[in-house]
Design an enzyme around this catalytic site. Sequence first.
Site, mmCIF file in Angstrom:
data_model
loop_
_atom_site.group_PDB
_atom_site.id
_atom_site.type_symbol
_atom_site.label_atom_id
_atom_site.label_comp_id
_atom_site.label_asym_id
_atom_site.label_seq_id
_atom_site.Cartn_x
_atom_site.Cartn_y
_atom_site.Cartn_z
ATOM 1 N N GLY A 40 0.749 -1.229 0.107
ATOM 2 C CA GLY A 40 -0.017 0.080 -0.104
ATOM 3 C C GLY A 40 0.882 1.293 -0.079
ATOM 4 O O GLY A 40 2.179 1.526 -0.576
ATOM 5 N N CYS A 41 0.493 2.352 0.791
ATOM 6 C CA CYS A 41 1.137 3.442 0.787
ATOM 7 C C CYS A 41 2.613 3.264 1.114
ATOM 8 O O CYS A 41 2.987 2.818 2.140
ATOM 9 C CB CYS A 41 0.487 4.417 1.834
ATOM 10 S SG CYS A 41 1.529 5.884 2.202
ATOM 11 N N PHE A 42 3.497 3.805 0.178
ATOM 12 C CA PHE A 42 4.934 3.422 0.496
ATOM 13 C C PHE A 42 5.552 4.373 1.712
ATOM 14 O O PHE A 42 6.578 4.052 2.242
ATOM 15 C CB PHE A 42 5.867 3.435 -0.685
ATOM 16 C CG PHE A 42 5.667 4.739 -1.544
ATOM 17 C CD1 PHE A 42 5.225 5.739 -1.191
ATOM 18 C CD2 PHE A 42 6.075 4.639 -2.941
ATOM 19 C CE1 PHE A 42 5.272 7.050 -1.978
ATOM 20 C CE2 PHE A 42 6.056 5.568 -3.984
ATOM 21 C CZ PHE A 42 5.546 6.847 -3.399
ATOM 22 N N CYS A 44 4.178 4.620 4.463
ATOM 23 C CA CYS A 44 3.830 3.717 5.461
ATOM 24 C C CYS A 44 4.909 2.662 5.806
ATOM 25 O O CYS A 44 5.516 2.343 6.632
ATOM 26 C CB CYS A 44 2.381 3.467 5.677
ATOM 27 S SG CYS A 44 1.066 4.618 5.911
ATOM 28 N N TYR A 199 -2.708 11.413 7.859
ATOM 29 C CA TYR A 199 -3.205 10.293 6.616
ATOM 30 C C TYR A 199 -3.365 9.146 7.279
ATOM 31 O O TYR A 199 -4.296 8.446 7.081
ATOM 32 C CB TYR A 199 -2.218 10.356 5.764
ATOM 33 C CG TYR A 199 -2.329 9.324 4.731
ATOM 34 C CD1 TYR A 199 -3.216 9.109 3.934
ATOM 35 C CD2 TYR A 199 -1.074 8.439 4.748
ATOM 36 C CE1 TYR A 199 -2.920 7.814 3.188
ATOM 37 C CE2 TYR A 199 -1.081 7.320 4.053
ATOM 38 C CZ TYR A 199 -2.215 6.821 3.284
ATOM 39 O OH TYR A 199 -2.438 5.613 2.510
#
Length: 221
Positions: A40-42, A44, A199
């Site tokens: 997912g979100c890199f 994180c 976020y």
Amino acid sequence: MFNFSTFKPFALATFIALGVLAQTSTAKAAGTETLTVAGGCFWCVEADFESLRGVKEAVSGFAGGKTANPTYKQVTQGGTGHYEAVQIQFDPNVVSRDTLLALFFRSIDPTDAGGQFCDRGESYRSAIFADNATQKTAAEKAKSEAQAALGQKIVTPVLGASKFYPADEYHQDYYKSSERLAVTSVGLAVKKSVAYKRYRKGCGRDARVKQLWGSDAPFVN
């Protein structure tokens, strides 16, 4: 197989140390190895793994697609085939690949084939990219063990080697950057690190990981 039943976040350093002792005889004498994953979100994934002893650096970027030198906009709009990925550079004498793989599965929702958390679409799917047969075997073993521990089907694929393209500097170390962003909706400028925390919470990443993995979730406070 690692015993996660007694694992707690405050014991992360101890857990990793035990994993290192188990792998010492097979670890390389020196140097750096890499592990490329998509979760997912890199931002994180980078933040999670850079917190580990033995990880020298985690670089945000893209992998798995056919478009050369893709931009962030191209990847997130879709059509390039790329995943948001992170290349983890680590010292195998300090932390083993097996440990990193086990922690990776427990830091994502590996039951979701359509993205991760609030981020949907092909670029946010999870995956592991194996550079060779040895790495693929290790990743498949970690996947099988994680599936047994979770008691649910894991859909995160183990893919073959893929060229990794680092994202531009704007996205590197986003989670800890003191650079300020203009937040027009409230008329204030906040640091990237603050925007990142908002976020992450708003996307529900930690809440979902904790729901799935409970006390086995390594990066959830």
